[in-house]
Scaffold this motif. Structure first.
Motif, PDB file in Angstrom:
ATOM      1  N   ASP A  17      21.271  13.708  -5.837  1.00  0.00           N
ATOM      2  CA  ASP A  17      22.205  15.062  -6.181  1.00  0.00           C
ATOM      3  C   ASP A  17      21.817  15.900  -5.444  1.00  0.00           C
ATOM      4  O   ASP A  17      21.068  16.115  -5.060  1.00  0.00           O
ATOM      5  N   THR A  18      22.973  16.482  -4.678  1.00  0.00           N
ATOM      6  CA  THR A  18      23.355  17.435  -3.989  1.00  0.00           C
ATOM      7  C   THR A  18      22.336  18.814  -4.957  1.00  0.00           C
ATOM      8  O   THR A  18      20.769  19.369  -4.017  1.00  0.00           O
ATOM      9  N   GLY A  19      22.734  19.200  -5.572  1.00  0.00           N
ATOM     10  CA  GLY A  19      22.199  20.262  -5.695  1.00  0.00           C
ATOM     11  C   GLY A  19      20.745  20.209  -6.964  1.00  0.00           C
ATOM     12  O   GLY A  19      20.132  21.172  -6.552  1.00  0.00           O
ATOM     13  N   LYS A  20      20.335  18.892  -7.615  1.00  0.00           N
ATOM     14  CA  LYS A  20      18.542  18.982  -7.197  1.00  0.00           C
ATOM     15  C   LYS A  20      18.272  18.882  -6.049  1.00  0.00           C
ATOM     16  O   LYS A  20      17.033  19.344  -5.624  1.00  0.00           O
ATOM     17  N   LEU A  21      18.538  17.984  -4.727  1.00  0.00           N
ATOM     18  CA  LEU A  21      17.583  18.863  -3.123  1.00  0.00           C
ATOM     19  C   LEU A  21      17.934  20.054  -3.113  1.00  0.00           C
ATOM     20  O   LEU A  21      16.994  19.826  -2.448  1.00  0.00           O
ATOM     21  N   ILE A  22      18.886  20.645  -3.353  1.00  0.00           N
ATOM     22  CA  ILE A  22      18.867  22.037  -3.090  1.00  0.00           C
ATOM     23  C   ILE A  22      18.053  22.840  -3.489  1.00  0.00           C
ATOM     24  O   ILE A  22      17.378  23.649  -3.565  1.00  0.00           O
ATOM     25  N   GLY A  23      17.761  22.602  -5.184  1.00  0.00           N
ATOM     26  CA  GLY A  23      16.326  22.763  -5.907  1.00  0.00           C
ATOM     27  C   GLY A  23      14.936  22.429  -6.016  1.00  0.00           C
ATOM     28  O   GLY A  23      14.207  23.546  -5.653  1.00  0.00           O
ATOM     29  N   VAL A  24      14.970  21.021  -4.955  1.00  0.00           N
ATOM     30  CA  VAL A  24      13.427  20.397  -4.426  1.00  0.00           C
ATOM     31  C   VAL A  24      13.495  21.095  -3.424  1.00  0.00           C
ATOM     32  O   VAL A  24      11.780  22.126  -3.268  1.00  0.00           O
ATOM     33  N   ALA A  25      14.285  21.665  -2.398  1.00  0.00           N
ATOM     34  CA  ALA A  25      14.069  22.675  -1.104  1.00  0.00           C
ATOM     35  C   ALA A  25      14.138  23.946  -1.887  1.00  0.00           C
ATOM     36  O   ALA A  25      12.443  24.556  -1.087  1.00  0.00           O
ATOM     37  N   VAL A  26      14.184  24.181  -2.572  1.00  0.00           N
ATOM     38  CA  VAL A  26      13.781  25.818  -2.725  1.00  0.00           C
ATOM     39  C   VAL A  26      12.830  26.110  -3.297  1.00  0.00           C
ATOM     40  O   VAL A  26      11.704  26.512  -3.265  1.00  0.00           O
ATOM     41  N   GLY A  27      12.496  24.869  -4.506  1.00  0.00           N
ATOM     42  CA  GLY A  27      10.419  25.041  -4.793  1.00  0.00           C
ATOM     43  C   GLY A  27       9.972  23.806  -3.853  1.00  0.00           C
ATOM     44  O   GLY A  27       8.619  24.862  -4.305  1.00  0.00           O
ATOM     45  N   PHE A  28      10.101  24.000  -2.670  1.00  0.00           N
ATOM     46  CA  PHE A  28       9.114  23.485  -1.996  1.00  0.00           C
ATOM     47  C   PHE A  28       8.808  25.080  -0.844  1.00  0.00           C
ATOM     48  O   PHE A  28       8.121  25.194  -0.486  1.00  0.00           O
TER      49      PHE A  28
ATOM     50  N   SER B 227       8.055  13.030  -8.630  1.00  0.00           N
ATOM     51  CA  SER B 227       8.745  12.242  -8.736  1.00  0.00           C
ATOM     52  C   SER B 227      10.221  12.277  -8.713  1.00  0.00           C
ATOM     53  O   SER B 227      11.017  11.307  -8.793  1.00  0.00           O
ATOM     54  N   LEU B 228      10.866  13.234  -8.764  1.00  0.00           N
ATOM     55  CA  LEU B 228      12.177  13.779  -8.186  1.00  0.00           C
ATOM     56  C   LEU B 228      12.870  13.243  -7.369  1.00  0.00           C
ATOM     57  O   LEU B 228      13.882  12.250  -7.168  1.00  0.00           O
ATOM     58  N   LEU B 229      11.913  12.951  -6.293  1.00  0.00           N
ATOM     59  CA  LEU B 229      12.487  12.737  -4.576  1.00  0.00           C
ATOM     60  C   LEU B 229      12.216  10.849  -4.803  1.00  0.00           C
ATOM     61  O   LEU B 229      12.609  10.834  -4.440  1.00  0.00           O
ATOM     62  N   ALA B 230      11.040  10.352  -5.617  1.00  0.00           N
ATOM     63  CA  ALA B 230      10.620   8.810  -5.688  1.00  0.00           C
ATOM     64  C   ALA B 230      11.811   8.819  -6.422  1.00  0.00           C
ATOM     65  O   ALA B 230      12.086   7.523  -6.533  1.00  0.00           O
ATOM     66  N   ALA B 231      12.132   9.472  -7.632  1.00  0.00           N
ATOM     67  CA  ALA B 231      13.352   8.480  -8.248  1.00  0.00           C
ATOM     68  C   ALA B 231      14.393   8.716  -7.061  1.00  0.00           C
ATOM     69  O   ALA B 231      15.964   7.336  -7.897  1.00  0.00           O
ATOM     70  N   PHE B 232      15.501   8.893  -6.293  1.00  0.00           N
ATOM     71  CA  PHE B 232      15.966   8.852  -5.305  1.00  0.00           C
ATOM     72  C   PHE B 232      15.516   7.818  -4.043  1.00  0.00           C
ATOM     73  O   PHE B 232      16.227   6.924  -3.821  1.00  0.00           O
ATOM     74  N   TRP B 233      14.505   7.741  -3.619  1.00  0.00           N
ATOM     75  CA  TRP B 233      14.240   6.933  -2.833  1.00  0.00           C
ATOM     76  C   TRP B 233      13.594   5.654  -3.635  1.00  0.00           C
ATOM     77  O   TRP B 233      13.676   4.711  -2.103  1.00  0.00           O
ATOM     78  N   LEU B 234      12.454   5.892  -4.146  1.00  0.00           N
ATOM     79  CA  LEU B 234      11.854   4.376  -4.861  1.00  0.00           C
ATOM     80  C   LEU B 234      12.917   3.504  -5.847  1.00  0.00           C
ATOM     81  O   LEU B 234      12.692   3.306  -5.982  1.00  0.00           O
TER      82      LEU B 234
END
Length: 286
Positions: free
Chosen positions: A114-125, A101-108
């Protein structure tokens, strides 16, 4: 933070109930069905939906129906994931579904990346890949037979649910409380339809499943309500509630799975759980 703690306990207890039910040879599919009457009655009492100004033709009926099918179906997948891969991996997969849903917030939804959140998503994956045990011969659950698809389905399934709920929240034509109540009612109808299919097949009606389902519904509803109360109690600190809930569920789920159910994790699985916790902190405070 008391409400956050109560919500965490209720969330993990749902997984524990599904795990124990399997051990007592109670049909978890029927348990999930009987959880919905409690959810519907409880949400009616708490949400107090007001239908006076609702126009059916303006409501997002298609999304309601999609969620009505998705919610019971993903609940069944959650139960299967707990059975085949354990509580620890399943809780990590469910909690980190927020990345979808976080990625959807950016693209949809066109929110600024947000760079920090994208880093968090990458770590989470990376945490997801490490924790679900997709590699062969990692533990007692037979993950070499691709049952890692269960937690992965939970991950993507709950992520899709989050996206659809966000679309509904942004829909100004229908109050959100009304939408939630309608979705729960439709999900209950779908669940009972599923029960009919089970009973027409090889399944047998289980009164024990009714009792277990009512208890499951109480904790499932408690998770939802205490989480709402936590946000109301800490309106200026949503990141605290977000972090406490997700990290709390992962941590308590890991404790319960490892200590009480003797779930075995490889070193890379444990690293994955740790990365999941780190990613939540990065997202919450970036």
């Amino acid at each position: 933070m008391v409400y956050v703690l109560l919500s965490v306990v209720c969330s993990v207890t749902v997984s524990v109930i599904l795990k124990l039910a399997r051990r007592h040879h109670v049909d978890t599919r029927q348990i999930i069905v009987w959880n919905y009457p409690v959810t519907v009655l409880g949400s009616w009492a708490v949400l107090r939906p007001d239908f006076s100004d609702v126009v059916i033709t303006e409501a997002p009926v298609g999304i309601y129906l999609s969620l009505a099918v998705l919610l019971p179906g993903i609940f069944v997948l959650l139960s299967a994931s707990i059975r085949h891969t354990g509580i620890v991996r399943t809780e990590v997969a469910q909690r980190l579904s927020l990345f979808i849903s976080l990625l959807a917030a950016f693209w949809l939804f066109r929110e600024a990346p947000d760079t920090g959140k994208l880093i968090g998503v990458a770590v989470g994956f990376v945490g997801i890949l490490c924790s679900i045990g997709w590699h062969r011969g990692s533990n007692q659950y037979g993950l070499n037979h691709r049952v890692w698809l269960y937690p992965l389905s939970v991950f993507f399934g709950y992520g899709l649910v989050d996206i659809l709920l966000k679309i509904i929240a942004q829909h100004t034509g229908t109050p959100y409380t009304v939408s939630l109540f309608v979705i729960f009612c439709l999900a209950m109808l779908v669940a009972f339809g599923y029960l009919i299919v089970i009973l027409q097949g090889k399944g047998r009606f289980s009164m024990h499943a009714v009792y277990w389902g009512l208890v499951l519904g109480a904790f499932n509803l408690g998770n939802f309500l205490f989480y709402m109360m936590a946000h109301r109690a800490l309106p200026e600190n949503p990141s605290t509630v977000f972090t406490g809930m997700n990290v709390g569920v992962i941590a308590l789920g890991a404790l319960v799975g490892l200590v009480f159910f003797q779930e075995k994790l490889s070193r890379i699985n444990k690293i994955g759980v740790l990365l999941a916790v780190v990613s939540v902190f990065i997202i919450a405070y970036s």
